[in-house]
Design a protein around this motif. Structure first.
Motif, mmCIF file in Angstrom:
data_model
loop_
_atom_site.group_PDB
_atom_site.id
_atom_site.type_symbol
_atom_site.label_atom_id
_atom_site.label_comp_id
_atom_site.label_asym_id
_atom_site.label_seq_id
_atom_site.Cartn_x
_atom_site.Cartn_y
_atom_site.Cartn_z
ATOM 1 N N TYR A 96 14.411 -34.921 -15.687
ATOM 2 C CA TYR A 96 13.798 -33.606 -15.861
ATOM 3 C C TYR A 96 14.529 -32.553 -15.032
ATOM 4 C CZ TYR A 96 10.348 -29.849 -15.596
ATOM 5 O OH TYR A 96 9.725 -28.621 -15.648
ATOM 6 N N THR A 143 16.386 -29.358 -16.618
ATOM 7 C CA THR A 143 15.945 -28.009 -16.251
ATOM 8 C C THR A 143 17.087 -27.200 -15.656
ATOM 9 O OG1 THR A 143 13.699 -28.816 -15.826
ATOM 10 C CG2 THR A 143 14.298 -26.694 -14.855
ATOM 11 N N TRP A 186 19.468 -25.963 -18.193
ATOM 12 C CA TRP A 186 18.950 -24.826 -18.945
ATOM 13 C C TRP A 186 19.172 -23.524 -18.186
ATOM 14 C CZ3 TRP A 186 15.249 -20.980 -18.454
ATOM 15 C CH2 TRP A 186 14.890 -20.316 -19.638
ATOM 16 N N THR A 191 15.176 -28.383 -7.650
ATOM 17 C CA THR A 191 14.891 -27.741 -8.932
ATOM 18 C C THR A 191 13.861 -26.634 -8.768
ATOM 19 O OG1 THR A 191 15.393 -29.778 -10.133
ATOM 20 C CG2 THR A 191 14.062 -28.134 -11.284
ATOM 21 N N VAL A 235 14.445 -22.628 -9.594
ATOM 22 C CA VAL A 235 13.561 -21.875 -10.485
ATOM 23 C C VAL A 235 12.918 -20.709 -9.736
ATOM 24 C CG1 VAL A 235 11.511 -21.999 -11.944
ATOM 25 C CG2 VAL A 235 13.119 -23.908 -11.903
ATOM 26 N N VAL A 254 7.815 -23.954 -15.987
ATOM 27 C CA VAL A 254 8.573 -25.004 -15.309
ATOM 28 C C VAL A 254 7.970 -25.311 -13.941
ATOM 29 C CG1 VAL A 254 10.783 -25.547 -14.228
ATOM 30 C CG2 VAL A 254 10.730 -24.588 -16.522
#
Length: 240
Positions: free
Chosen positions: A90, A94, A97, A168, A172, A214
Motif C-alpha cells: 500500500y 500510494t 501515485w 507514507t 501525504v 489516504v
C-alpha cells in the motif's frame, strides 16, 4: 467467490464453508486490491489442495475442511500474517501515485506563480513558491521509502512496514500542506482567477480530497496492523 470450486465432487456445503472463511479474510485484509485478490487466490488454491489431500487420506469432507482450515489458522491470524506485506504494498502504491501526480499539479502552480523560474534567483523562487522546501522533503522521503522497500533492500537496510507507513503518512501530509498553502496564498493575493489558476486550484483540490482519504485509510491500516503477528501463520500453509 462462488466461481471457484474445490473439486468436481465437492459438496455445496464444503464450498460454502471455504467461501465463508475467505469472505471473512476479504473483510480483514487491507491493501491494494490487486495484491489482496492475489493473496485470496493463493489461499483458495492452498485450501482446495489441502482439503483434497485430506479427503484422499480417507477423511470425510467435513473433517478435511476442518483440518485444512485449522492448519491455515483463523481469518484474523492469517490477516495478521499478511498485514506487513500489504502495508508495504500500500505504501509503495500510494507513494507512486504522489510521484506521478506531483509534477502534474506542480507544473500548473509553477507556471502560475513563477512563469520564468530559470530567470529568477533562489530567493525570488522561494518567495513566489514558499512550499518548495515541503516538496523537497516529500521527494526525499519518497525516494528513501521506495529504496528501502523494493529491490534495493539487497544493498540497503529494509524499512519495516510501520516505518514505511509512517513515511507514507508524512509524504501525504506534506503534499496536503503544500496544496493548502499555495491555494491560500493565491486566493489571498487577490490575483484574478485566470484559466491557469482554475486548473491549478482544481488539481490541488482533487489531490487534497485524495490526501484526506489516504490519511484515513492509512490510519485504519495502522490500527489494524497494531499487534499483528509477523510470523508465517497461514502463508506457509497456503503453499503446502
Amino acid at each position: 467467490m462462488g466461481g471457484h470450486g474445490l473439486t468436481p465432487q465437492a459438496s455445496t456445503h464444503a464450498q460454502a464453508r471455504v467461501d465463508a472463511y475467505l469472505g471473512e479474510l476479504t473483510r480483514l485484509l487491507r491493501g491494494p486490491r490487486r495484491r489482496v485478490a492475489q493473496i485470496l487466490a493463493e489461499l483458495r488454491d492452498g485450501l482446495d489442495q489441502a482439503i483434497a489431500d485430506r479427503t484422499t487420506d480417507g477423511r470425510t469432507e467435513d473433517q478435511a475442511v476442518d483440518s485444512a482450515i485449522d492448519r491455515f489458522g483463523t481469518p484474523q491470524a492469517v490477516a495478521d500474517a499478511f498485514a506487513g506485506e500489504l502495508v508495504t504494498a500500500y505504501d509503495r502504491h500510494t507513494i507512486a501515485w504522489y510521484i506521478a501526480t506531483g509534477p502534474l499539479v506542480g507544473i500548473w502552480w509553477l507556471l502560475l506563480l513563477q512563469p520564468h523560474p530559470w530567470r529568477a534567483g533562489l530567493v525570488a523562487l522561494l518567495t513566489a513558491i514558499p512550499v518548495l522546501p515541503l516538496i523537497a522533503a516529500a521527494i526525499a522521503t519518497a525516494a528513501g521509502t521506495f529504496a528501502t522497500t523494493g529491490r534495493l533492500i539487497r544493498w540497503l537496510p529494509e524499512a519495516s512496514p510501520d516505518r514505511a507507513l509512517t513515511a507514507t503518512i508524512a509524504i501525504v501530509a506534506l503534499a496536503l500542506a503544500g496544496d493548502l498553502t499555495v491555494i491560500t496564498l493565491y486566493l489571498w493575493s487577490g490575483a484574478p482567477l485566470r484559466a491557469s489558476a482554475i486548473l491549478a486550484i482544481g488539481a490541488s483540490l482533487i489531490r487534497i480530497a485524495c490526501s484526506v482519504v489516504v490519511l484515513r485509510h492509512a490510519a485504519l491500516m495502522r490500527r489494524g496492523s497494531t499487534g499483528a503477528d509477523p510470523g508465517p501463520t497461514g502463508r506457509n500453509d497456503a503453499h503446502r
